[in-house]
Scaffold this active site. Structure first.
Site, mmCIF file in Angstrom:
data_model
loop_
_atom_site.group_PDB
_atom_site.id
_atom_site.type_symbol
_atom_site.label_atom_id
_atom_site.label_comp_id
_atom_site.label_asym_id
_atom_site.label_seq_id
_atom_site.Cartn_x
_atom_site.Cartn_y
_atom_site.Cartn_z
ATOM 1 N N HIS A 23 19.281 -11.239 18.996
ATOM 2 C CA HIS A 23 18.038 -11.840 19.502
ATOM 3 C C HIS A 23 16.849 -11.529 18.610
ATOM 4 O O HIS A 23 15.805 -12.158 18.729
ATOM 5 C CB HIS A 23 17.750 -11.322 20.919
ATOM 6 C CG HIS A 23 18.699 -11.874 21.942
ATOM 7 N ND1 HIS A 23 18.352 -12.845 22.845
ATOM 8 C CD2 HIS A 23 20.020 -11.611 22.167
ATOM 9 C CE1 HIS A 23 19.396 -13.152 23.600
ATOM 10 N NE2 HIS A 23 20.420 -12.414 23.211
ATOM 11 N N ASP B 14 9.164 -11.427 14.685
ATOM 12 C CA ASP B 14 9.804 -11.639 15.985
ATOM 13 C C ASP B 14 11.014 -12.534 15.807
ATOM 14 O O ASP B 14 10.954 -13.497 15.026
ATOM 15 C CB ASP B 14 8.805 -12.319 16.942
ATOM 16 C CG ASP B 14 8.964 -11.827 18.371
ATOM 17 O OD1 ASP B 14 10.091 -11.457 18.739
ATOM 18 O OD2 ASP B 14 7.963 -11.820 19.110
HETATM 19 O O1 F6P Z 1 14.711 -8.969 22.840
HETATM 20 C C1 F6P Z 1 14.898 -7.693 22.357
HETATM 21 C C2 F6P Z 1 15.112 -6.683 23.461
HETATM 22 O O2 F6P Z 1 15.405 -5.431 22.928
HETATM 23 C C3 F6P Z 1 16.215 -7.062 24.406
HETATM 24 O O3 F6P Z 1 17.481 -6.665 23.965
HETATM 25 C C4 F6P Z 1 15.749 -6.405 25.656
HETATM 26 O O4 F6P Z 1 16.278 -6.994 26.783
HETATM 27 C C5 F6P Z 1 14.227 -6.545 25.596
HETATM 28 O O5 F6P Z 1 13.924 -6.542 24.227
HETATM 29 C C6 F6P Z 1 13.473 -5.459 26.343
HETATM 30 O O6 F6P Z 1 13.689 -4.206 25.737
HETATM 31 P P1 F6P Z 1 14.110 -2.879 26.519
HETATM 32 O O7 F6P Z 1 15.386 -3.146 27.226
HETATM 33 O O8 F6P Z 1 14.225 -1.842 25.439
HETATM 34 O O9 F6P Z 1 12.992 -2.592 27.473
#
Ligand code: F6P
Length: 470
Positions: free
Chosen positions: A156, A364
């Site tokens: 992602h 991003d």
């Molecule tokens: O989109 C990147 C990401 O790391 C996802 O894998 C995740 O769901 C989101 O950002 C939120 O991050 P975290 O789970 O570290 O709070």
């Protein structure tokens, strides 16, 4: 139809206390899974000395299966290698990476642990789809347990150029682990070509066409699958939300001033400090807008045990105080800063009222906030999106004002341009972008990835083949 098993680091079971799924990954995966039976496996977000039994919850045709993590695993895997090495390096911030062998061991250990817990749940014809940088070695760990299923991986976040990737200790081991997947998906062509250059130049993979690869006995494929949004659904949500009491309160508090809004997890990759510096420059250079605009920055805290995240929080708070102290008046607060999480409905409502959406990450993978801002607009009076050239979304949304987030003068000028933009131009830009959102709606994303994963031979550049049929 074979069962779909999705695996991601964090899994939140939707309920009344979690009405809004946090982050773009959760929104996209939820939409992808809504269409078929499946399992969504991952970390519950809780820590426990003993992992205990799995938590299982059923919502419609979807089974959520969650495991807790040991505190040491949480530190070394999540706060350690995933978010202090992979996250910064994949976002081109080698300078922020903090590597330790113990963290890397923790990262490998948690991937083995996930495989161990998942393994008894799998059936031979399940199709597995693993998400994001936390779980790169998961396919390897599953293969070692005898699972020959088709397994896909989707990143992602960005894939940086090979020179940056090679700054990461154990990069070759990790990239080799990726080759255990049948299909590796990226958000943009730029990410896929960075990965391709690494494969061919650093580890000597062979490819006839930049899509199919061969390395040390492994055959795998690479594709581009830009994540979209539910364009019409989000538009309707925003339209409904506009009639809420919260919308009325916001309108009243603005007192007729033009609203500009930024919505980002509090993360250094999002460029929030640079954005506020650009806003300050705007207020300096264009005093005619004083008391006629309000900037609202919504930034829920994130990964707060990691020092760089505490630093960014302090830096943002300091900028907010500085800007309001310098330009504010007794009856005008130029910058509102909100750290609370909001429901999707409230976010949609704020976006719809905004004249400008500020989406200016330094890097991003995609940035679904940019797409949601476009989706939320009133077709007859749309706001203007100011978008960083370094967001994956910039490859699709050329109706935005595209800026370099490091250039505060460019941002200041773009804000002035957006505020002065005539209705006709706003509508034309918005129409183009909304058409892009509809052509790449989120409901196509999951099926196109799964189809590519399960049907060898199909073209993997789904976006271009799909766009041709519209
Ligand atoms: O989109 C990147 C990401 O790391 C996802 O894998 C995740 O769901 C989101 O950002 C939120 O991050 P975290 O789970 O570290 O709070």
């Amino acid at each position: 139809m074979p069962r779909l098993v999705v695996i991601s680091n964090r899994v939140v079971v939707p309920d009344d206390t979690h009405p809004a799924a946090p982050g773009g990954l959760a929104v996209a995966v939820e939409a992808a899974m809504r269409q078929r039976d499946g399992i969504w496996f991952g970390w519950s977000g809780e820590k426990a000395e003993e992992p205990g039994p799995l938590t299982i919850a059923q919502r419609g045709n979807l089974t959520y299966i969650l495991t807790d993590l040991h505190p040491q695993d949480f530190d070394e895997y999540y706060n350690g290698f995933a978010n202090r090495v992979l996250w910064p390096i994949l976002h081109y911030r080698v300078d922020l990476a903090e590597f330790s062998e113990a963290d890397f061991d923790g990262y490998r250990r948690v991937n083995e642990f996930f495989a161990e817990r998942l393994s008894p749940l799998l059936e031979p014809d399940d199709v597995l789809w693993v998400h994001d940088y936390h779980l790169i070695p998961l396919a390897l760990a599953l293969r070692a347990r005898g699972h020959a299923n088709r397994i896909g991986f989707f990143l992602h976040i960005p894939m940086p150029p090979a020179d940056l990737l090679t700054a990461m200790p154990h990069h070759a081991e990790l990239i080799r682990a990726l080759t255990e997947y049948n299909l590796i998906g990226f958000q943009t062509e730029n990410d896929a070509s960075n990965f391709s250059r690494y494969l061919t130049r650093v580890v000597g993979a062979a490819t006839p066409d930049g899509r199919r690869y061969h390395l040390e006995g492994q055959h795998f494929r690479v594709g581009v699958f830009p994540v979209g949004v539910d364009a019409e659904g989000f538009r309707q949500l925003a339209e409904r939300a506009e009639r809420s009491q919260a919308a009325e309160d916001l309108r009243e508090s603005l007192g007729g001033r033009a609203l500009m809004v930024g919505v980002d997890r509090l993360d250094y990759s999002k460029g929030i400090v640079n954005r506020l510096d650009g806003y300050e420059r705007f207020l300096e250079r264009f005093p005619e807008w004083h008391n006629r605009v309000t900037c609202l920055q919504i930034s829920p805290g994130s990964r707060q045990d990691i020092p760089e995240y505490a630093d960014i929080e302090a830096a943002v708070s300091a900028r907010v105080g500085h800007i309001n102290g310098r330009f504010g008046a007794v009856s005008w607060v130029p910058l509102r800063y909100v750290g609370r999480n909001h429901s999707r409905e409230d976010i949609a409502m704020v976006m719809r009222q905004a004249r400008i959406g500020l989406v200016t990450p330094l890097r991003d993978g995609m940035n679904l906030v940019a797409k949601e801002f476009v989706a939320a607009q009133d077709l007859d009076d749309p706001g203007v999106l100011i978008l960083s050239q370094f967001a994956g979304a910039a490859a699709e949304l050329d109706g935005a004002l595209i800026i370099n987030p490091h250039d505060r003068d460019a941002l200041a000028s773009a804000i002035d341009t957006a505020l002065r933009m005539p209705l006709g131009e706003r509508k034309a830009r918005h129409r183009d972008m909304f058409a892009v959102l509809q052509a790449n709606d989120i409901r196509f994303w999951g099926p196109s990835f799964i189809e590519a994963l399960t049907r060898p031979g199909r073209t993997l550049n789904w976006l271009s083949s799909h766009a041709l049929s519209h």
